[in-house]
Enzyme design. Sequence first.
Site, PDB file in Angstrom:
ATOM      1  N   GLY A 230       0.839  -1.205   0.000  1.00  0.00           N
ATOM      2  CA  GLY A 230       0.000   0.000   0.000  1.00  0.00           C
ATOM      3  C   GLY A 230       0.862   1.239   0.000  1.00  0.00           C
ATOM      4  N   GLU A 252       5.617  -3.371   1.019  1.00  0.00           N
ATOM      5  CA  GLU A 252       5.769  -3.003  -0.398  1.00  0.00           C
ATOM      6  C   GLU A 252       5.015  -1.701  -0.563  1.00  0.00           C
ATOM      7  OE1 GLU A 252       7.537  -4.775  -2.394  1.00  0.00           O
ATOM      8  OE2 GLU A 252       7.625  -6.774  -1.523  1.00  0.00           O
ATOM      9  N   GLU A 464       9.721  -9.827  -1.587  1.00  0.00           N
ATOM     10  CA  GLU A 464       8.887 -11.005  -1.818  1.00  0.00           C
ATOM     11  C   GLU A 464       9.205 -11.481  -3.236  1.00  0.00           C
ATOM     12  OE1 GLU A 464       4.783 -10.580  -0.517  1.00  0.00           O
ATOM     13  OE2 GLU A 464       5.391  -9.457   1.249  1.00  0.00           O
TER      14      GLU A 464
HETATM   15  P1  NDP Z   1      -3.333   2.454   1.244  1.00  0.00           P
HETATM   16  O1  NDP Z   1      -2.023   2.529   1.951  1.00  0.00           O
HETATM   17  O2  NDP Z   1      -4.301   3.527   1.435  1.00  0.00           O
HETATM   18  O3  NDP Z   1      -4.089   1.109   1.646  1.00  0.00           O
HETATM   19  C1  NDP Z   1      -3.512  -0.177   1.508  1.00  0.00           C
HETATM   20  C2  NDP Z   1      -4.259  -1.150   2.403  1.00  0.00           C
HETATM   21  O4  NDP Z   1      -4.022  -0.838   3.779  1.00  0.00           O
HETATM   22  C3  NDP Z   1      -5.773  -1.103   2.234  1.00  0.00           C
HETATM   23  O5  NDP Z   1      -6.296  -2.404   2.396  1.00  0.00           O
HETATM   24  C4  NDP Z   1      -6.175  -0.188   3.371  1.00  0.00           C
HETATM   25  O6  NDP Z   1      -7.512  -0.344   3.724  1.00  0.00           O
HETATM   26  C5  NDP Z   1      -5.256  -0.670   4.460  1.00  0.00           C
HETATM   27  N1  NDP Z   1      -5.039   0.261   5.565  1.00  0.00           N
HETATM   28  C6  NDP Z   1      -5.258   1.603   5.608  1.00  0.00           C
HETATM   29  N2  NDP Z   1      -4.911   2.100   6.820  1.00  0.00           N
HETATM   30  C7  NDP Z   1      -4.452   1.059   7.553  1.00  0.00           C
HETATM   31  C8  NDP Z   1      -3.929   0.932   8.887  1.00  0.00           C
HETATM   32  N3  NDP Z   1      -3.798   1.975   9.701  1.00  0.00           N
HETATM   33  N4  NDP Z   1      -3.539  -0.294   9.307  1.00  0.00           N
HETATM   34  C9  NDP Z   1      -3.636  -1.356   8.484  1.00  0.00           C
HETATM   35  N5  NDP Z   1      -4.135  -1.304   7.225  1.00  0.00           N
HETATM   36  C10 NDP Z   1      -4.529  -0.107   6.767  1.00  0.00           C
HETATM   37  O7  NDP Z   1      -2.969   2.230  -0.290  1.00  0.00           O
HETATM   38  P2  NDP Z   1      -3.959   2.251  -1.528  1.00  0.00           P
HETATM   39  O8  NDP Z   1      -4.993   1.184  -1.338  1.00  0.00           O
HETATM   40  O9  NDP Z   1      -4.381   3.659  -1.762  1.00  0.00           O
HETATM   41  O10 NDP Z   1      -2.983   1.751  -2.695  1.00  0.00           O
HETATM   42  C11 NDP Z   1      -2.162   2.585  -3.430  1.00  0.00           C
HETATM   43  C12 NDP Z   1      -0.750   2.560  -2.891  1.00  0.00           C
HETATM   44  O11 NDP Z   1      -0.249   1.232  -2.910  1.00  0.00           O
HETATM   45  C13 NDP Z   1       0.199   3.371  -3.747  1.00  0.00           C
HETATM   46  O12 NDP Z   1       1.024   4.163  -2.922  1.00  0.00           O
HETATM   47  C14 NDP Z   1       1.023   2.313  -4.463  1.00  0.00           C
HETATM   48  O13 NDP Z   1       2.299   2.750  -4.832  1.00  0.00           O
HETATM   49  C15 NDP Z   1       1.066   1.234  -3.425  1.00  0.00           C
HETATM   50  N6  NDP Z   1       1.387  -0.036  -4.060  1.00  0.00           N
HETATM   51  C16 NDP Z   1       2.629  -0.576  -3.863  1.00  0.00           C
HETATM   52  C17 NDP Z   1       2.993  -1.743  -4.504  1.00  0.00           C
HETATM   53  C18 NDP Z   1       4.336  -2.352  -4.271  1.00  0.00           C
HETATM   54  O14 NDP Z   1       4.480  -3.534  -4.564  1.00  0.00           O
HETATM   55  N7  NDP Z   1       5.333  -1.632  -3.792  1.00  0.00           N
HETATM   56  C19 NDP Z   1       2.078  -2.440  -5.420  1.00  0.00           C
HETATM   57  C20 NDP Z   1       0.784  -1.803  -5.531  1.00  0.00           C
HETATM   58  C21 NDP Z   1       0.468  -0.633  -4.866  1.00  0.00           C
HETATM   59  P3  NDP Z   1      -8.677   0.569   3.047  1.00  0.00           P
HETATM   60  O15 NDP Z   1      -8.324   0.867   1.645  1.00  0.00           O
HETATM   61  O16 NDP Z   1      -9.802  -0.375   3.151  1.00  0.00           O
HETATM   62  O17 NDP Z   1      -8.729   1.776   3.905  1.00  0.00           O
END
Ligand code: NDP
Length: 484
Positions: A230, A252, A464
């Site tokens: 995320g 990641e 990973e």
């Molecule tokens: P977020 O960080 O907003 O969310 C990722 C996940 O974490 C979601 O399931 C979210 O839930 C959950 N989440 C949010 N807050 C918390 C918390 N405090 N504790 C635990 N879990 C939490 O990312 P996005 O969904 O907006 O995805 C986009 C981002 O992901 C971009 O920055 C992108 O670069 C990154 N990404 C990285 C990759 C990599 O391999 N390096 C691959 C793909 C994406 P919810 O959405 O339900 O709030």
Amino acid sequence: MDKEGIRDLRNYVGGCFVEHDGSEWMDVLEPATGERFARLPLSGSNDVDAAVEAAREAQPGWAALGKDSRADWLDRIADSLEVSFEEVAELESRDTGKPISLARAVDANRSVANFRFFAGLIREQEKETFEMEDATNYVVNRPVGVGALITPWNLPLYLLSWKVAPAIGMGNTVVCKPSELTPMTADLLMRVIDGVGLPAGVVNLVHGDGMGAGSPLVAHPGIDLVSFTGGTATGEKVAESAAPAFKKLSLELGGKNSSIVFADCDMEKTIAGVVRSGFLNQGQVCLCGSRILVEDSVYDEFERAFVEAVEQMRIGDPADDSTDLGALISKDHLQKVQGYVDIAIEEGGRILTGGTPCLPSGFEEGNWMAPTVIADLPPESRCSTEEIFGPVVTLHRFQSEEEAVGIANGTRYGLAGSVWTSDMEKGKRVSESMESGMVWVNTWLHRDLRVPFGGVKDSGVGREGGRWSLGFFSEAMNVCLKHD
Ligand code: NDP
């Protein structure tokens, strides 16, 4: 499903689909139309407790099965998921707004491949031994315990299956928390898992948002390992919560990746490759090359041909086979991406194409943005260094190899990059000078599942992929046998 065709999703805990422990629901919207097509339970701590308990109960029996039996289960899941290939692609396209052709080629395809790949790798895994003069050492890869798997919205099942397969294959049990914005294929995976009869509690899923479900899951004392994909800001919170209990952690995170175009490249292939890397999935892939650095002597030629190619992309109905670009994930995200175009103009950028919303006919309520190319920004500007995660790229000139590498390394991120040149020695030299987890030369997103995947700097911690996944989802134990 109610009479309007709206599906109510349920958590999957201990081998059963269960109602969540509360009354709060959230609508699942189609990004292309803004229409609701499902409802998601906003789970809380009690739901997380139940899922972790089910996973803990199942873990010893699952670990005792042995790796070959567990690999057979991964193959059964792959076979069943493959039967649902078209359903995966359709749901993913509707749920994320991405073109159906992309959902087939990438999401549906890779989700099946992830289960098959890890089944094979786990079966082939051999015990490592190290001989001493008077003793033999060997390594046992034991399961870590119960894993929390948290995934984002851009590649929902692709990323979830990338975690579930190695995690359970190595003998762990898991609780999944997919993004609240794109829960549909995670639900489908639970239906597949239920259908093949995977032992109860091995894979559990809690729907909900980050604060209500993700945060208590990471903090739960019954969780031994966290695999999170995320944004960087969320990754910081996850790390803060997991660290005091020394949970095994893989992060990641975000990226702001450079594509470096040298004058000696094959221009036609480079333009096609750089357009793909800039705009695949509407630029919503962590690996997308959104900063394009072009050698000064070919810059003008590149700029002209690149803008022409970008303008030829077909934007519209995600369900149409010929669509190249679909909708952005949400209204909030569209606003964020558009906000960056305003910032670019304030920073002195020149918009070469796009920069505005574009609403294909019949999709006026969706989240649409024209692919956007911006020139003349300093490489250290906000638009060129912050992750926009949308169909917006910036173009920059460079004079020398050293300058290109300096610009590429001038962000807080270090996830991926690409280099375009006909000189392989230069390609290798430049790649190895980049502060990045992955670099492609004359290609992009050319994935071999055996290689390490992950970033440096603010793009994450850990790797990973292939044996790195097997290492992360297990604890290596050394046994030393003294000879007589
Ligand atoms: P977020 O960080 O907003 O969310 C990722 C996940 O974490 C979601 O399931 C979210 O839930 C959950 N989440 C949010 N807050 C918390 C918390 N405090 N504790 C635990 N879990 C939490 O990312 P996005 O969904 O907006 O995805 C986009 C981002 O992901 C971009 O920055 C992108 O670069 C990154 N990404 C990285 C990759 C990599 O391999 N390096 C691959 C793909 C994406 P919810 O959405 O339900 O709030």
